[in-house]
Structures are given as structure tokens and as C-alpha cells.
Write a protein that holds these residues in place. Structure first.
Motif, PDB file in Angstrom:
ATOM      1  N   ASN A 123       0.819  -1.209   0.000  1.00  0.00           N
ATOM      2  CA  ASN A 123       0.000   0.000   0.000  1.00  0.00           C
ATOM      3  C   ASN A 123       0.854   1.261   0.000  1.00  0.00           C
ATOM      4  N   LEU A 124       1.969   1.228   0.704  1.00  0.00           N
ATOM      5  CA  LEU A 124       2.863   2.386   0.720  1.00  0.00           C
ATOM      6  C   LEU A 124       3.483   2.611  -0.658  1.00  0.00           C
ATOM      7  N   ARG A 166      -3.347  14.877  -4.559  1.00  0.00           N
ATOM      8  CA  ARG A 166      -2.033  14.556  -3.991  1.00  0.00           C
ATOM      9  C   ARG A 166      -2.064  14.685  -2.465  1.00  0.00           C
ATOM     10  N   LEU A 173      -0.942   5.290   7.059  1.00  0.00           N
ATOM     11  CA  LEU A 173      -0.343   3.961   6.882  1.00  0.00           C
ATOM     12  C   LEU A 173       1.013   3.875   7.579  1.00  0.00           C
ATOM     13  N   ALA A 175       0.595   6.779  -6.588  1.00  0.00           N
ATOM     14  CA  ALA A 175      -0.585   7.649  -6.664  1.00  0.00           C
ATOM     15  C   ALA A 175      -0.211   9.116  -6.465  1.00  0.00           C
ATOM     16  N   ILE A 176       0.721   9.385  -5.565  1.00  0.00           N
ATOM     17  CA  ILE A 176       1.166  10.772  -5.355  1.00  0.00           C
ATOM     18  C   ILE A 176       1.829  11.298  -6.620  1.00  0.00           C
ATOM     19  N   VAL A 203      -3.895  11.696  -0.872  1.00  0.00           N
ATOM     20  CA  VAL A 203      -3.073  10.486  -0.861  1.00  0.00           C
ATOM     21  C   VAL A 203      -1.960  10.611   0.182  1.00  0.00           C
ATOM     22  N   GLN A 204      -1.379  11.789   0.299  1.00  0.00           N
ATOM     23  CA  GLN A 204      -0.329  11.993   1.298  1.00  0.00           C
ATOM     24  C   GLN A 204      -0.870  11.801   2.716  1.00  0.00           C
ATOM     25  N   ARG A 252      -3.396   9.837   3.559  1.00  0.00           N
ATOM     26  CA  ARG A 252      -3.607   8.393   3.711  1.00  0.00           C
ATOM     27  C   ARG A 252      -2.267   7.691   3.952  1.00  0.00           C
ATOM     28  N   ARG A 253      -1.243   8.102   3.237  1.00  0.00           N
ATOM     29  CA  ARG A 253       0.093   7.509   3.403  1.00  0.00           C
ATOM     30  C   ARG A 253       0.615   7.750   4.819  1.00  0.00           C
ATOM     31  N   SER A 290       0.842   4.099  -2.768  1.00  0.00           N
ATOM     32  CA  SER A 290       0.594   5.508  -2.468  1.00  0.00           C
ATOM     33  C   SER A 290       1.662   6.399  -3.095  1.00  0.00           C
ATOM     34  N   SER A 291       2.892   5.921  -3.165  1.00  0.00           N
ATOM     35  CA  SER A 291       3.950   6.695  -3.832  1.00  0.00           C
ATOM     36  C   SER A 291       3.626   6.885  -5.304  1.00  0.00           C
TER      37      SER A 291
END
Length: 97
Positions: free
Chosen positions: A13-14, A30, A40, A20-21, A33-34, A36-37, A17-18
Motif C-alpha cells: 500500500n505504501l 495529492r 499507513l 498515486a502521489i 493520498v499523502q 492516507r500515506r 501511495s507513492s
């Protein structure tokens, strides 16, 4: 002890997320997503704190089978340890080791 429980799906997931960012269509996406990251990244940190408590391994294993998703089991363990399941204001992830 808990540091060994940095989960595989969390890592996936991490990584996601990278990606997705990097591909976010705008600043708002952005930022979402940040956020959410950051949540996590909080989970393994809180899990390490929970791991310092007596009886941790038994509670960890007992929770694991009750939840279909790894992150849900980890959140339940963290909550049972009396820790917040989301990062505190101002919390920053520890530096990579």
C-alpha cells in the motif's frame, strides 16, 4: 519485537501511495493520498509501541484471524493497547532505517 511485524500488504500500500502521489491529477488529490500515506506509516510505529506491552504476542495472534484485512487487525491491536489508530497531530514518520 513488534518491529518484525512490518506487514507485506502495508508495504504494498505504501508503494501504491507513492505511485498515486506521483500521478495525482492535482494538488487536492495529492494531498489526500499523502494524508492516507501518513496514516499507513503510523500503523507500524504504533504497533511497535503496542509491542512493548505485556502479553503483546498473544493479543497480536488472537486478533489476526478475526479480520479479513491486515490493516484492520493491526488497528484493532493498536486500539486494544490504548493507542490511537491514527497519527497524532504533528506526528512525523520515523526516519528510514
Amino acid at each position: 519485537m513488534a518491529s518484525m511485524f512490518y506487514m507485506v500488504t502495508l508495504k504494498a500500500n505504501l508503494i501504491g501511495s507513492s505511485v498515486a502521489i506521483a500521478n495525482a491529477p492535482d494538488a487536492g488529490a495529492r494531498k489526500a493520498v499523502q494524508a492516507r500515506r501518513r496514516e499507513l506509516l503510523w500503523l507500524p510505529d504504533a504497533l511497535r509501541q503496542a509491542g512493548d506491552q505485556p502479553g503483546f504476542p498473544a493479543r497480536y495472534l488472537a486478533q489476526w484471524d478475526r479480520y479479513p484485512r491486515e490493516a484492520d487487525a493491526v488497528r484493532a491491536i493498536i486500539a486494544a493497547a490504548g493507542l490511537p489508530t491514527t497519527p497524532r497531530p504533528g506526528w512525523q514518520p520515523p526516519a528510514r532505517r
